[in-house]
Design an enzyme around this catalytic site. Structure first.
Site, short mmCIF file in Angstrom:
data_model
loop_
_atom_site.label_atom_id
_atom_site.label_comp_id
_atom_site.label_asym_id
_atom_site.label_seq_id
_atom_site.Cartn_x
_atom_site.Cartn_y
_atom_site.Cartn_z
N THR A 222 7.05 -5.06 -11.32
CA THR A 222 7.84 -5.27 -10.10
C THR A 222 9.20 -5.83 -10.48
O THR A 222 9.33 -6.51 -11.49
CB THR A 222 7.08 -6.28 -9.22
OG1 THR A 222 5.92 -5.63 -8.69
CG2 THR A 222 7.92 -6.79 -8.06
N ARG A 250 -3.11 -0.88 0.97
CA ARG A 250 -2.97 -2.28 0.52
C ARG A 250 -1.48 -2.66 0.43
O ARG A 250 -0.64 -1.91 -0.05
CB ARG A 250 -3.62 -2.42 -0.85
CG ARG A 250 -3.49 -3.79 -1.50
CD ARG A 250 -2.33 -3.87 -2.46
NE ARG A 250 -2.33 -5.11 -3.23
CZ ARG A 250 -1.31 -5.51 -3.98
NH1 ARG A 250 -0.24 -4.77 -4.08
NH2 ARG A 250 -1.37 -6.64 -4.64
N GLY A 252 1.00 -5.81 -0.93
CA GLY A 252 1.01 -7.02 -1.75
C GLY A 252 1.95 -8.09 -1.22
O GLY A 252 2.30 -8.10 -0.04
N ASP A 253 2.37 -8.96 -2.11
CA ASP A 253 3.23 -10.09 -1.71
C ASP A 253 4.70 -9.71 -1.63
O ASP A 253 5.47 -10.39 -0.94
CB ASP A 253 3.08 -11.22 -2.74
CG ASP A 253 3.50 -10.77 -4.13
OD1 ASP A 253 3.06 -9.68 -4.56
OD2 ASP A 253 4.27 -11.49 -4.78
N THR A 273 6.62 -12.18 -8.93
CA THR A 273 5.94 -11.00 -9.47
C THR A 273 4.58 -11.42 -10.02
O THR A 273 4.45 -12.47 -10.63
CB THR A 273 6.75 -10.31 -10.58
OG1 THR A 273 5.96 -9.21 -11.09
CG2 THR A 273 7.11 -11.24 -11.72
N GLY A 274 3.59 -10.60 -9.78
CA GLY A 274 2.25 -10.94 -10.27
C GLY A 274 1.19 -10.40 -9.34
O GLY A 274 1.42 -9.45 -8.58
N GLY A 276 -0.47 -9.95 -6.41
CA GLY A 276 0.04 -10.19 -5.07
C GLY A 276 -0.86 -10.96 -4.12
O GLY A 276 -0.40 -11.80 -3.35
N1 ASP Z 1 3.27 -8.53 -6.87
C1 ASP Z 1 3.14 -7.11 -6.87
C2 ASP Z 1 2.01 -6.73 -5.93
O1 ASP Z 1 1.00 -7.40 -5.92
C3 ASP Z 1 2.83 -6.56 -8.22
C4 ASP Z 1 3.78 -6.97 -9.30
O2 ASP Z 1 4.41 -8.01 -9.21
O3 ASP Z 1 3.92 -6.23 -10.27
O4 ASP Z 1 2.13 -5.75 -5.25
#
Ligand code: ASP
Length: 358
Positions: A222, A250, A252-253, A273-274, A276
């Protein structure tokens, strides 16, 4: 009489001479007030290109160079905008566009695949000077989702639009669209196939299997940016394709204000990022700002507390990049690596990938 006229002219001359060079007009609730913009020397920008299991032993020198070059290209775009007196919002948007247009990152062109083999993109942006925000989720034909998020913020009465409604709004606002095939990349398709293969082999609970594998093998990717401009305004933005093999639309965050993105001139601007689901549950981006606002913590202390303590205890993985209202930059993550770069008012550039680059 002549003397009075000369005297008055002299006064007017002095008054004009005293005028500050940079004068701007700001309209506040119908009343026009004049205020002096005294550009501060302080500005800065920080970006990420995802956090995860990024290990040197799994990286080729060519790949490492490619990532570093793209990170540098992106951050220089935003830095130049800020240096020339542009807004943090513009810097954030244009910087993210560079990363969205690269297949290296899980955003725009390089978005990961859903379980159905499609691409569903999420993005959000926030203006720290007004606390205005815009976001989109699950869009399939928007070339640069961050541009649509900005459009939602500026030209709609809403904060978050999703799916076909968001696409319709994009059409009305002349936002660039592409055929869904634009998002196809071999690399991401291979990742999806690998994840599916592993899941089908597992006897375990399908939900756990989906996440376990995604976390171990995905580099996330991300992209996000936080910036402070010369006018003292903060902004942050995040753009993503989500997580490989995601199902059921789905979200995410990344498009969730407070989780994936947050900006407030009183505190800081943050992009996450991470994993989510955990970032939503921990309200990561807002929580960092709240610790600064209500507890008086510095940005570094607040980010450390939220990522290394709160998020980690919950079981979440990932990181954030952030900048505060004084231009101090923090990058905090609990994974093996995070693609990242910073630039400040003295043109100093730093680029990092692995933990030891700190
Ligand atoms: N945070 C993003 C999600 O969960 C994924 C990512 O950060 O790579 O959609």
């Amino acid at each position: 009489m002549k003397r009075i006229v000369i005297f008055l002219s002299f006064i007017v001359f002095l008054a004009c001479k005293e005028q500050p060079k940079e004068v701007t007009t700001t309209s506040i609730v119908g009343t026009t007030i004049e205020e002096t913009l005294s550009p501060k020397d302080n500005f800065g920008i920080v970006i990420h290109g995802g956090a995860g299991t990024i290990l040197k032993e799994n990286m080729t020198p060519e790949k490492e160079t490619a990532y570093k070059m793209k990170l540098e290209e992106a951050i220089r775009i935003g830095h130049t905008i800020l240096k020339n007196g542009g807004t943090s919002l513009e810097a954030v948007e244009k910087t993210i566009n560079v990363l969205e247009n690269s297949p290296l990152f899980n955003a725009g062109k390089g978005a990961v695949f859903t379980n159905q083999g499609t691409n569903e993109l999420d993005a959000s942006i926030m203006d720290g000077s007004t606390l205005n925000a815009g976001a989109v989720a699950g869009v399939k034909t928007i070339k640069n989702p961050i541009n649509l998020a900005r459009e939602v913020m500026l030209n709609s009465p809403h904060v978050l639009l999703s799916g076909s409604g968001a696409e319709l709004f994009a059409k009305e606002r002349n936002i660039e669209t592409v055929d869904p095939s634009y998002f196809f990349t071999e690399d991401r398709m291979r990742s999806l196939e690998k994840v599916k293969e592993t899941i089908s082999k597992k006897e375990a609970d399908k939900t756990t299997a989906f996440y376990d594998h995604t976390i171990k093998d995905s580099k996330f990717g991300t992209v996000g940016c936080a910036a402070l401009d010369k006018h003292g305004n903060l902004a942050a933005g995040t753009s993503t394709g989500g997580m490989t093999n995601k199902k059921w639309n789905r979200i995410g965050d990344s498009p969730i204000i407070g989780a994936g993105t947050y900006a407030n001139n009183a505190t800081c601007a943050v992009s996450s990022t991470g994993w989510g689901e955990y970032f939503i549950r921990a309200m990561v981006a807002y929580d960092i700002s709240a610790l600064m606002e209500y507890k008086g913590l510095s940005l570094k202390e607040a980010a450390k507390e939220v990522i290394q303590n709160k998020l980690t205890k919950l079981g979440g993985t990932g990181g954030i990049v952030a900048i505060d209202h004084n231009g101090a930059i923090t990058m905090e993550f609990n994974t093996a690596g995070m693609y990242r770069a910073t630039m400040n008012a003295t043109d100093e550039l730093t680029i990092g990938i692995y933990k030891k680059d700190e």
